[in-house]
Design an enzyme around this catalytic site. Sequence first.
Site, short mmCIF file in Angstrom:
data_model
loop_
_atom_site.label_atom_id
_atom_site.label_comp_id
_atom_site.label_asym_id
_atom_site.label_seq_id
_atom_site.Cartn_x
_atom_site.Cartn_y
_atom_site.Cartn_z
N GLU A 225 16.66 -19.03 8.90
CA GLU A 225 17.45 -17.81 9.12
C GLU A 225 16.67 -16.81 9.96
OE1 GLU A 225 20.73 -17.16 5.74
OE2 GLU A 225 18.69 -17.18 4.91
N ASP B 273 14.95 -8.76 3.65
CA ASP B 273 15.85 -9.66 4.38
C ASP B 273 16.60 -9.05 5.55
OD1 ASP B 273 15.08 -11.26 2.26
OD2 ASP B 273 17.05 -11.35 1.32
N LEU C 237 8.57 -4.57 15.38
CA LEU C 237 8.94 -5.91 14.88
C LEU C 237 8.89 -5.96 13.36
CD1 LEU C 237 7.08 -8.14 17.51
CD2 LEU C 237 9.45 -7.38 17.54
N GLU D 173 11.32 -17.35 2.48
CA GLU D 173 11.94 -18.61 2.09
C GLU D 173 12.60 -19.24 3.32
OE1 GLU D 173 14.46 -19.84 -1.81
OE2 GLU D 173 15.32 -18.26 -0.58
N ILE E 262 0.83 -1.21 0.00
CA ILE E 262 0.00 0.00 0.00
C ILE E 262 0.86 1.25 0.00
CG2 ILE E 262 -1.77 1.31 1.24
CD1 ILE E 262 -2.69 -1.33 2.50
N TRP F 267 27.64 -38.28 6.53
CA TRP F 267 28.57 -37.17 6.31
C TRP F 267 29.86 -37.63 5.64
CZ3 TRP F 267 32.86 -35.18 9.76
CH2 TRP F 267 33.35 -33.95 9.29
#
Length: 755
Positions: free
Chosen positions: A528, A447, A499, A524, A69, A674
Site C-alpha cells: 500500500e 497510515d 516526506l 505492515e 520523542i 483463480w
Amino acid sequence: MIAKQWMLASVVSAGILLTVTAQAQVTPVGAGGFRTEINSGDRPTPKAEFRTAEMAKRAVPTNQWYSSIVFMRWSEVIHAVPLTFKATAAGLEIGQPTKKIVPTERKDVEVHYPHVADLVLQATAFKPEAALLAGYGDWSADMDLASGADALRATILHGSPWVYAQVNRGGVALQLGKDAVVQPWADHPNVLRISLGNKHFAAFAPKGSSWQASGRGWAVADFAALPKQVAIASMPANDVSTLQTYERSAYMRITDTRADFTVDRKAGVLNTTYKVTATALPGHEGTPMQGLYPHHYIDNPVLTQPTLATVDSIRGPIRMVQADQFQTRYRLNGFVPFWPGLAAGEGKDELRSFIKKDARRAQPMMLEIGQGPYWQGKGLQRIANVMRIADQEGMKDVRDDLLAKLKERSEGWLSGKSSFNYFHQDKAFGTITSYPEEYDAVKDMNDHHFHYGYWIRAAADIGLLDPNWIKPEQWGGMIELLVKDIGTAERGRADFPYLRNFDPYEGHAWASGVGTSPDGNNQESSSEAINAWVALMLWGTLTNNPALVDVGTYLYTTEIQAINHYWFDIHGITLPKEYLNVEVSMVFGGKLAHNTWWIDEPRQIHGINLLPFTTASTYLATSPEFVKRNLDALDKEIKIFEGRGKRAKPEDIWQDLFAKYLGLVDAKAGMARWDRYGSYELGDTRTHTYHWLQTMAQMGTPDLTVSADTSYFAVFKTTQGKRSYLVYNHANTPVNVLFSDGKQVQAAAKGLSVH
C-alpha cells in the site's frame, strides 16, 4: 500500523450528504474545501508538546523512527539500528540489542531485538524534566534531556554505532551495570573501554579531559574545552586496533544528514547520495562512521568504501564504513497507468460480461465496508480500475457512468459541505486529517500514505479521462493537499513535514504516526506504500509537476529495494536462520512478525503485502522463485491454521490476490488457481482479476530485466521469448523511447502504445 481489514460491514448509504452546521467554517479550495474545525465528537491530532521552541516552528515530524520523542515526556524505545535508546528521568539509556527468538501459537517464531539499558548517560549538574526533540536530519535526531535552559543534547543516527552528547553546564556521567568491566585506555585517560560480556563500548571525552570513577559509574568533570561533549560507540571488539579506528570518528559534532537523489531516466537509474555533515571539535579531526544496511550495499555498483566491520542487526548484517558520504544506484522500475484491452476472442467476451456485472454493482462496491477515508479510498480506486478497463474495451457508456459515480462520491468528501465525511487542515500541527476517523489516523496519525494514496490514485484515474476535473480551480486543489501531506519534498516547512511517512535511510515508510511502542515504529502493508508512491508519480505527470514525478520515482524505486530485503528477503541475507517463515508481514524497528493487526489467518498475513494489485505491482515478480516459494509456504500455513481448529471466513478469502500473484510469473498457473466464482478482496473486482490474468496469458509475464528512458513503460515476455513493449505518453506530441535491450519505439501522444 495498517487499516484493519476485519471490520464488520457498516455500509454508509451512497450519496448521503449531511449539511454542515452554520458554525462549521469551510475554507474554499477550488470547487471544494476543508473544514477549519472538527465536529465536537471527532478526535483531534495528538499533542506534540515535547519539542524545543525552534522545532515548534516546523510541522510535527510524525511517522519517523524517533517520533515518540515529541509525544511523550520520556521517549519510548528508539530503534536506531544497530543501537537502541530510551530517554528517562535517570538519563539516556543506550543499548546494543541482541537477537531473541519468540515462539508463537502459529507454530512459527518472531524475531525480537529488545532494548536493554547497557549504559545510562547523565548530566551531573542538573536533573532533566523532559526529553525534547531539538533537531533532525534525514536519518539523525537531536534530543535534549532538558531542565529549563539546561540540556544534555544527544545526537543519534540510523545505522551508526555512535551517540554524541553535549551538556551546556557541568559534566557528564555514565552509569553501568554491576557486571561491566571498565578500564581507561592506557595513556588515554579521556577514553574508557567498557565490556559487558560479549558487548564492547568505548566512551570518548575530548583530549585533555579524563574519566574518573564515581560510585557505580564514571564521570567527566574537567572538560578541557568547549563544547562539553562525549561520544560513545558500540564496537565489535575492545582491542587497541579497534579503538584506534573508532577514535577517528569520536571527536566531531554531527550537524545534518541528507539523502539527496537524482533520477537519470536516460540511463534508467536512481542515484542517491547519503551525506553526513560533521564539524570536528576544536583541536581534533576525524571522519564520520556510517553503518550500511543490506539494501545499501547488495548489488550496488557505485559503493567504493571498504568495510571496517560487520555488525548483526534486525536488518541483517550492517557494514561499517568510515566516510562522510556514500551512494546507491538502483535500476528504475517502470509502469503504465493501465494495460490495453484484450485481443478478440472468448476472453474478451467474458471480460465484457464481468465489466457489466461489476458496473451494475458499482455504487455499493465503492463502499462495501467501513465508513472512513481508508475504505472509501479503496472503493474509489477499485471502481476506477473497472472504469479504466471498460474504457480500453471500448465500452464508453459504462466508462462514462462509472466516471460520473466516482466524481459524485469524491466531490461529496472534497466539498467540505458534509458534516460526516470531510477533510480538516490542522495548521498548527502541519497535516490534513479526514473524518470519520479510521484506524487512529487522527489520534495517532497512522497510515496517511495508505489512505491518501488510494485517493490520489483514484483522482489521477479520473484526471486521465477528464483533465478539467483535476485542475486546481476544480477538485485538484483538494487532492493537492493530500499530496502535500504525504509527499512534501521541502525540508523544514511549517505546513507539512518532509516526506511524512518515509524513512530515507531504512528505504521504506513507517505507518505509526506517534511510534509509541517499545518495538519501535512499524509498517505492515508495504504494497500500500507502493500504491501511494506511484499515485504521486502519476499525479505529478497529470498536473505538469516533474519534481513530484521525481519524488514519487525515488520513493517507489527505493521502497521496492527495502521490500525485497526486509519483507521478502529474496537475497537470503536479512532473516536469521531461526525464522521459520519465508517472508515478514510486519516490519518493526525492533521486531519481525508474521501476523496482521487484526487476525493471524495465513491468507491475510501473506496478502497484506500484495494488495492492491495495480499495473505498478510488477515489482512483485522480481524473483519468480520467491513467488512460488511464498505460495508454497502459504499452503502449508493454511494447514497449520486449520489444524488449530480455525477456518477463514470465507474459506477462500483473498484467493483472487494469490491467483494474480502467481500469474505474474506463471500466467497459466495463475489462471488455473483463480476461482472466478470464489471470494474477492474488497479492494478488487472480478473484472480486474480476469483482465490481469488474461493480459498475462496474452502478452506474457513482466520482464524486469529491461528498462527504458521514460517513467511509464512496461515489458512483457511470453514463454516463447516474444516481448511486448508498452509506453504511456501524456505529452501532446509523440516521443521516441529507447529500451535498454536496444528496442526503439515511437509512443503516440496522449495515450498508451503497444509494440
